[in-house]
Scaffold this motif. Structure first.
Motif, short mmCIF file in Angstrom:
data_model
loop_
_atom_site.label_atom_id
_atom_site.label_comp_id
_atom_site.label_asym_id
_atom_site.label_seq_id
_atom_site.Cartn_x
_atom_site.Cartn_y
_atom_site.Cartn_z
N GLU A 19 1.35 5.17 2.90
CA GLU A 19 0.18 4.46 2.97
C GLU A 19 -0.72 4.30 3.51
OE1 GLU A 19 -0.68 0.47 6.32
OE2 GLU A 19 1.78 1.31 5.86
N ALA A 20 -2.09 4.96 3.78
CA ALA A 20 -3.42 5.33 4.46
C ALA A 20 -4.30 6.26 3.43
CB ALA A 20 -2.94 5.72 5.73
N THR B 68 -4.47 4.26 0.20
CA THR B 68 -5.39 3.54 0.74
C THR B 68 -6.41 4.56 -0.15
OG1 THR B 68 -4.56 2.50 2.95
CG2 THR B 68 -7.01 2.62 2.65
N ARG C 223 0.94 -1.32 -0.01
CA ARG C 223 0.16 -0.42 0.20
C ARG C 223 0.96 1.41 0.00
NH1 ARG C 223 -3.96 -2.44 4.03
NH2 ARG C 223 -2.37 -2.00 5.30
N ASN D 205 -6.33 4.90 -3.76
CA ASN D 205 -7.07 4.06 -4.79
C ASN D 205 -7.92 3.26 -4.33
OD1 ASN D 205 -4.74 2.40 -6.32
ND2 ASN D 205 -3.77 0.87 -4.81
N ARG D 206 -8.74 3.65 -4.27
CA ARG D 206 -10.09 3.14 -4.13
C ARG D 206 -10.52 3.02 -5.05
NH1 ARG D 206 -12.44 1.14 0.10
NH2 ARG D 206 -14.74 2.45 -1.18
#
Length: 128
Positions: free
Chosen positions: A44-45, A49, A5, A52-53
């Protein structure tokens, strides 16, 4: 999984910022150990995340961030997200119009500040 991620997030972040601006930020502000922790988390978050959804493209996500920043009076973040939006294909005219549209909803003072940030950011981008 977290490393994947983060790697995906780093790539998305660089795409949104543009290589030169990402290098400038990474080699300046994010050299400090405290900011390195922040960068690792957001790569990362946030980028790995949220950005990248499935369901929305990067262009739409960038505009959402511009509107959110303007509504909250977050000038520093607004400048970053205006850069993201321009790099994803939004024009200066479209972004200015989106910000002007907010005047009836969030008030003229916040929109004025957002437009001043936009002018400054667009000038910086033109000079790059």
């Amino acid at each position: 999984m977290a490393d994947d991620r983060r790697a995906q997030g780093k790539a998305i972040r660089r795409k949104l910022m543009g290589e030169a601006y990402a290098d400038k930020i990474d080699n300046g502000l994010y050299q400090h150990p405290i900011m390195q922790k922040f960068a690792a988390y957001t790569q990362e978050a946030v980028f790995g995340t949220l950005w990248n959804r499935p369901g929305l493209d990067l262009k739409t996500r960038a505009l959402i961030c511009v509107i959110s920043d303007a509504a909250q009076g977050r000038e520093a973040e607004l400048k970053i997200h205006l850069r993201f939006a321009r790099n994803q294909g939004w024009t200066e005219e479209q972004l200015s119009e989106a910000l002007l549209h907010l005047a009836g909803y969030i008030g003229a003072p916040l929109v004025r500040e957002a437009l001043l940030a936009a002018i400054e950011t667009f000038k910086e981008m033109a000079a790059d």
